[in-house]
Enzyme design. Structure first.
Site, PDB file in Angstrom:
ATOM      1  N   PHE A 148       2.228  -8.536  -2.749  1.00 48.83           N
ATOM      2  CA  PHE A 148       3.575  -8.641  -1.870  1.00 48.83           C
ATOM      3  C   PHE A 148       3.056  -9.278  -0.718  1.00 48.83           C
ATOM      4  O   PHE A 148       2.553  -8.542   0.109  1.00 48.83           O
ATOM      5  CB  PHE A 148       4.270  -7.358  -1.933  1.00 48.83           C
ATOM      6  CG  PHE A 148       5.481  -7.510  -0.943  1.00 48.83           C
ATOM      7  CD1 PHE A 148       6.511  -8.037  -1.633  1.00 48.83           C
ATOM      8  CD2 PHE A 148       5.537  -7.488   0.204  1.00 48.83           C
ATOM      9  CE1 PHE A 148       7.942  -8.019  -1.111  1.00 48.83           C
ATOM     10  CE2 PHE A 148       6.742  -7.788   0.945  1.00 48.83           C
ATOM     11  CZ  PHE A 148       7.871  -8.087   0.232  1.00 48.83           C
ATOM     12  N   ASP A 233      -4.309  -9.849   3.773  1.00 47.47           N
ATOM     13  CA  ASP A 233      -3.266  -9.399   4.315  1.00 47.47           C
ATOM     14  C   ASP A 233      -3.191  -7.914   4.687  1.00 47.47           C
ATOM     15  O   ASP A 233      -3.230  -7.033   3.496  1.00 47.47           O
ATOM     16  CB  ASP A 233      -1.931  -9.806   3.077  1.00 47.47           C
ATOM     17  CG  ASP A 233      -0.473  -9.040   3.627  1.00 47.47           C
ATOM     18  OD1 ASP A 233      -0.638  -8.151   4.450  1.00 47.47           O
ATOM     19  OD2 ASP A 233       0.418  -9.500   2.880  1.00 47.47           O
ATOM     20  N   LYS A 262       3.754  -4.574  10.835  1.00 46.68           N
ATOM     21  CA  LYS A 262       4.142  -3.232  10.649  1.00 46.68           C
ATOM     22  C   LYS A 262       3.623  -2.286  11.818  1.00 46.68           C
ATOM     23  O   LYS A 262       4.331  -2.164  12.756  1.00 46.68           O
ATOM     24  CB  LYS A 262       3.400  -2.799   9.350  1.00 46.68           C
ATOM     25  CG  LYS A 262       4.376  -3.138   8.401  1.00 46.68           C
ATOM     26  CD  LYS A 262       4.048  -2.312   6.906  1.00 46.68           C
ATOM     27  CE  LYS A 262       4.957  -2.914   5.550  1.00 46.68           C
ATOM     28  NZ  LYS A 262       6.269  -2.336   5.822  1.00 46.68           N
TER      29      LYS A 262
HETATM   30  C1  LIG Z   1       1.352  -6.245   2.240  1.00 46.66           C
HETATM   31  C2  LIG Z   1       2.605  -6.682   3.014  1.00 46.66           C
HETATM   32  N1  LIG Z   1       2.742  -8.192   3.485  1.00 46.66           N
HETATM   33  C3  LIG Z   1       3.792  -8.599   3.981  1.00 46.66           C
HETATM   34  C4  LIG Z   1       4.856  -7.757   4.176  1.00 46.66           C
HETATM   35  C5  LIG Z   1       6.036  -8.410   4.841  1.00 46.66           C
HETATM   36  O1  LIG Z   1       6.244  -7.891   6.186  1.00 46.66           O
HETATM   37  P1  LIG Z   1       7.560  -7.896   6.966  1.00 46.66           P
HETATM   38  O2  LIG Z   1       8.662  -6.987   5.960  1.00 46.66           O
HETATM   39  O3  LIG Z   1       7.261  -7.454   8.093  1.00 46.66           O
HETATM   40  O4  LIG Z   1       8.063  -9.363   6.906  1.00 46.66           O
HETATM   41  C6  LIG Z   1       4.963  -6.531   3.700  1.00 46.66           C
HETATM   42  C7  LIG Z   1       6.022  -5.541   3.916  1.00 46.66           C
HETATM   43  O5  LIG Z   1       6.114  -4.446   3.176  1.00 46.66           O
HETATM   44  C8  LIG Z   1       3.766  -6.009   3.130  1.00 46.66           C
HETATM   45  O6  LIG Z   1       3.497  -4.715   2.634  1.00 46.66           O
END
Ligand SMILES: Cc1ncc(COP(=O)(O)O)c(C=O)c1O
Length: 411
Positions: A148, A233, A262
């Protein structure tokens, strides 16, 4: 004909049970409570009910809610400078970039406003780097099954779960997937057409699944061998959640770029890409940008967050609390083997897989309604525990002690 002001005012408002229920876009399955305040590891709703929060804004409020250092930093910065644009330098973004570079060993930082934007920038960076090197064949962004990476079109294209794609196609091309934690498959997937391999060191949304150290080490070796960029990520698993500031430090594998968001500013909107020297000149003036990226208030909050971390042995606390919570969850899984599998995860990013026919979502609802315990369901029927990192022993014991009675009422 022009309509009068009165005519375009919304019809007489029904008595609202929940703020905005009638007009907020219903793209979230919100629980039917209205949160008015947060204090440490607790949230308080409009009726004054206090909840023990094991979600922390989905792995965001690492220092808990309304931490005084964050509040003061935000208030001071808001009274000084809120926005100057990226036409100029300013101190909060500059100092934060210096701190992140120093702590990560990576050279340069791009700021944006969210996780998905950080991944979007990293994807563009990888493609532009190949372009600048004249490697026209190197276009593919390789990601993992179960990944994700966010909801904008590029980040979504790197997100494997078809559920998130449905109805949004066509997505941008040039994305491919390889099985998570499968070294042999990765060996055949990375080649001279790979611009970047992007991976979550611990997958969050798919149900808290750690990468194996061998998989990440192989990713480093294969990216080096084939000239691809390695992007971690760390949006959910970084910023101290695993017991090290950066998730890559837990695994001992240094990526070429790290995406963050986050928890970085403990709840203020911010995203960042930390970039190694070998890629940091790929994006030149005009190539990429965002109006609010790196604006002073979130940067001041992120700096305050780092200072609070520095003032104590924060990582030792996370490791100790993570061990306690994991041990408690393992005991629950052993006691109820028909309901749960053994917990997964690292530090204070833990998942308790629920066995069908039981549904994690039922436990989440029942825990909130009957026990004032906030949990969250992720991925394939897993209860996700990502509490504030400042959670203490008593709060962990309390959350664990609620499980037998929760199960008694739910099963
Ligand atoms: C691993 C990861 N990458 C990207 C995102 C996307 O982040 P955002 O919700 O701040 O756009 C999330 C959100 O849950 C995530 O857990």
């Amino acid at each position: 004909m022009f309509r009068t002001q009165a005519a375009i005012v919304a019809p007489a408002a029904a008595v609202e049970q929940l703020p905005g229920e009638a007009h907020l876009l219903q793209n979230y399955a919100r629980a039917p409570i209205a949160i008015v305040r947060g204090e440490g590891c607790e949230l308080v709703d409009a009726n004054g009910t206090r909840y023990l929060d094991m979600v922390a804004g989905i792995a965001v409020c690492a220092l808990g809610h309304a931490h005084s250092a964050i509040t003061e930093a935000v208030a001071t910065q808001a009274a000084t400078l809120v926005q100057a644009s990226n036409l100029f330098y300013h101190e909060p973004a500059g100092t934060l970039a210096n701190e992140l570079a120093r702590r990560s060993g990576l050279e340069r930082v791009f700021f944006c406003n969210s996780g998905t934007e950080a991944n979007e920038a990293a994807i563009k960076l990888a493609r532009k780097l190949a372009f600048r090197k004249g490697e026209t064949q190197r276009r593919t962004i390789l990601a993992c099954t179960g990944s994700f990476h966010g909801r904008t079109m590029g980040a979504l294209a790197a997100t494997e779960n078809p559920h998130y794609h449905e109805g949004f196609e066509p997505l941008p091309g040039g994305f491919a997937f390889t099985p998570f934690n499968d070294v042999a498959a990765l060996e055949s997937a990375i080649d001279e057409t790979t611009a970047a391999f992007i991976v979550e060191p611990v997958q969050g949304e798919s149900g808290v699944k750690p990468a194996s150290p061998e998989f990440l080490a192989a990713a480093r070796r294969l990216c080096d061998a084939h000239g691809a960029l390695l992007i971690f990520d760390e949006i959910q698993c970084g910023m101290g959640r695993l017991g090290t500031l950066f998730a890559f430090q837990t695994f001992g594998v240094r990526p070429d770029a790290v995406t963050m968001a986050k928890a970085l500013a403990n709840g203020l909107p911010i995203g960042a890409v930390l970039i190694d020297a070998k890629a940091s000149r790929a994006l030149q003036p005009g190539d990429h940008g965002t109006t609010f990226g790196g604006s002073p208030v979130p940067c001041a909050a992120a700096l305050a967050h780092l200072r609070v971390r520095d003032a104590s042995d924060f990582d030792a606390h996370v490791k100790a609390m993570g061990t306690l919570l994991r041990g408690g969850l393992a005991a629950i899984a052993e006691r109820y083997p028909d309901v749960f599998e053994a917990p997964r995860g690292i530090g204070l990013m833990l998942g308790l897989p629920v066995r069908p026919p039981h549904a994690a979502k039922i436990f989440v609802d029942r825990a909130r309604e009957s026990h004032q315990l906030l949990l969250n369901a992720a991925g394939d029927n897993t209860l996700r525990f990502v509490p504030p990192l400042v959670i203490d022993e008593a709060q962990i014991e309390k959350s664990l002690s609620l499980f037998p009675i929760l199960l008694k009422h739910t099963l």
